[in-house]
Design an enzyme around this catalytic site. Structure first.
Site, short mmCIF file in Angstrom:
data_model
loop_
_atom_site.label_atom_id
_atom_site.label_comp_id
_atom_site.label_asym_id
_atom_site.label_seq_id
_atom_site.Cartn_x
_atom_site.Cartn_y
_atom_site.Cartn_z
N CYS A 162 0.85 -1.18 0.00
CA CYS A 162 0.00 0.00 0.00
C CYS A 162 0.89 1.23 0.00
O CYS A 162 1.63 1.45 0.96
CB CYS A 162 -0.86 -0.06 1.27
SG CYS A 162 -1.91 1.34 1.49
N HIS A 163 0.88 1.98 -1.09
CA HIS A 163 1.74 3.16 -1.13
C HIS A 163 1.21 4.31 -1.97
O HIS A 163 1.84 5.35 -2.05
CB HIS A 163 3.13 2.78 -1.65
CG HIS A 163 3.14 2.40 -3.10
ND1 HIS A 163 2.82 1.16 -3.54
CD2 HIS A 163 3.41 3.12 -4.22
CE1 HIS A 163 2.91 1.12 -4.86
NE2 HIS A 163 3.25 2.31 -5.30
N ARG A 164 0.07 4.12 -2.61
CA ARG A 164 -0.43 5.19 -3.50
C ARG A 164 -0.79 6.43 -2.70
O ARG A 164 -1.23 6.33 -1.55
CB ARG A 164 -1.71 4.72 -4.23
CG ARG A 164 -1.55 3.54 -5.13
CD ARG A 164 -1.79 3.93 -6.58
NE ARG A 164 -0.52 4.28 -7.18
CZ ARG A 164 0.36 3.38 -7.63
NH1 ARG A 164 0.10 2.09 -7.55
NH2 ARG A 164 1.49 3.76 -8.16
N ARG A 197 8.34 5.98 0.84
CA ARG A 197 7.58 7.22 1.05
C ARG A 197 6.59 7.11 2.22
O ARG A 197 6.05 8.10 2.69
CB ARG A 197 6.85 7.64 -0.24
CG ARG A 197 5.67 6.80 -0.63
CD ARG A 197 5.09 7.26 -1.97
NE ARG A 197 4.50 8.58 -1.92
CZ ARG A 197 3.24 8.83 -1.59
NH1 ARG A 197 2.41 7.85 -1.30
NH2 ARG A 197 2.79 10.07 -1.57
N ASP A 232 -2.73 -1.69 -3.33
CA ASP A 232 -3.18 -0.59 -4.19
C ASP A 232 -2.25 -0.47 -5.39
O ASP A 232 -2.18 0.56 -6.04
CB ASP A 232 -3.29 0.73 -3.42
CG ASP A 232 -1.98 1.15 -2.77
OD1 ASP A 232 -0.93 0.52 -3.02
OD2 ASP A 232 -2.00 2.14 -2.00
#
Ligand code: UDP
Length: 359
Positions: free
Chosen positions: A206-208, A239, A280
């Protein structure tokens, strides 16, 4: 032919790996790494494990706003293109590196081959959508991974430049997903130490921006993962490190293994052995499909419509209840349904450029 390839981000290294091996059998490739992803486990590890030749140019550009990053890349890629004068610029996917390469080459009248052309979310708030649309419209050769990509291109008047070649991510999965043994994987934990892979687990990525810019959304995703009856392996994108660690502490998480990003051989192996995948990522949702694993995609839009059959992949909002409900839906798999090609997209990509050159 002399082909200049621009890559910059993790999913592009994977696609470039399989195509590059075919390309270099007959042609000269100049590889440009923009520097968009730069940590060892987001970049160099992929070059090492997938045997990608070292970049001829490393531009060292990362971070900043979208405009700043893209602008700096545009300036530097233009210089390389002027110097190298390639027959083609080869681009993958939808990152800022893709867009910068496309803009630089188009103004220099260098033909562009775009791999993964036609992919659309139909959401202009999705930053990658802007990159996809602009790149497709200035490219000469639009190589789609799936039939829906061809259809979306046709709607934008691009069909004449389009060809269906299949998905190089599928080629990569076939070639590399069996190369790692699950028992040999040692997860590097985010707060230090290591962990082995549990027998049963859910694989989360999950990083969007859509899910990780606000605490509330990631908190809901964590809440769902905490309530599963198996541990969750979550390799955290750089990030998102600080936010993930802070929330883990605040929420006293015990079920989620927060790990450093893993290499592609490990990631593909983790998908293969998972009970289910929550993501994601555009890449991960396809890999779950390739491996026949149930997937829940936490996004407000469909990216790979082909995966969304027989409950194999369902969209969920970043709400614990919705994620858990979608995970419960039983999937059905039709083994004959292979919408991502035959594992030979890389050959078809190179052949498409050769054919276009002959015309
Ligand atoms: N991946 C990886 N290590 C990780 C997480 C993902 O190698 O820790 C791989 C994953 O298997 C997939 C690709 O990276 O092949 C997806 O990249 P990402 O999610 O960054 O981008 P997207 O696919 O959303 O464009």
């Amino acid at each position: 032919m002399k082909i200049l390839t621009v890559v910059g981000a993790r999913p592009q290294f994977i696609k470039a790996a399989v195509v590059s091996h075919v390309l270099r059998q007959k042609h000269t490739e100049i590889l440009v790494h923009t520097g968009q992803h730069f940590d060892y486990n987001m970049s160099q590890q992929f070059f090492d494990e997938l045997d990608i030749p070292a970049p001829d140019y490393n531009l060292g550009i990362s971070g900043g706003s979208h405009g700043e990053m893209t602008g700096k890349m545009l300036m530097e890629i233009e210089k390389v293109l002027v110097k190298e004068q390639p027959d083609w610029l080869l681009l993958y996917g939808d990152t800022n590196s893709t867009l910068a390469g496309a803009l630089a080459a188009a103004k220099l009248h260098i033909p562009i081959c775009h791999v993964e052309a036609g992919t659309r979310t139909h959401s202009r708030t999705n930053p990658e959508e802007i990159n996809r649309i602009c790149t497709d419209h200035v490219s000469s050769l639009l190589l789609a991974s799936t039939q829906s990509g061809m259809e979306d291109m046709a709607k934008e008047g691009l069909a004449g430049r389009g060809q269906l070649v299949g998905d190089p991510m599928y080629d990569a999965f076939i070639q590399y997903s069996g190369k790692k043994n699950i028992a040999d994987i040692e997860l590097q934990l985010l707060n230090g130490g290591t962990a082995r892979v549990p027998e049963k687990y859910c694989y989360l990525t999950c990083h969007r921006e859509e899910n990780t810019n606000r605490d509330e959304d990631l908190q809901e995703i964590f809440k769902a993962m905490e309530s599963l009856d198996m541990p969750v392996i979550y390799p955290v994108h750089p990030r998102n490190h600080a936010r993930a660690l802070r929330l883990a502490e605040k929420m006293l998480l015990t079920n989620i293994i927060l790990a450093q990003p893993v290499g592609y051989l490990e990631s593909a192996c983790l998908v293969k052995h998972a009970q289910c995948v929550v993501t994601d990522s555009g890449g991960l949702q396809r890999e779950a499909f390739f491996a026949g694993k149930k997937c829940v995609t936490i996004l407000p839009f469909v990216v790979w419509a082909e995966t969304m059959v027989g409950n194999r992949n369902n969209l969920a909002s970043p709400k614990a209840e919705d994620i858990l409900a979608k995970l419960q839906l039983p999937q059905t798999i039709d083994e004959d349904y292979q919408p991502f090609g035959d594992g030979k997209a890389s050959e078809k990509i190179v052949a498409a450029m050769e054919n276009a050159e002959r015309k």
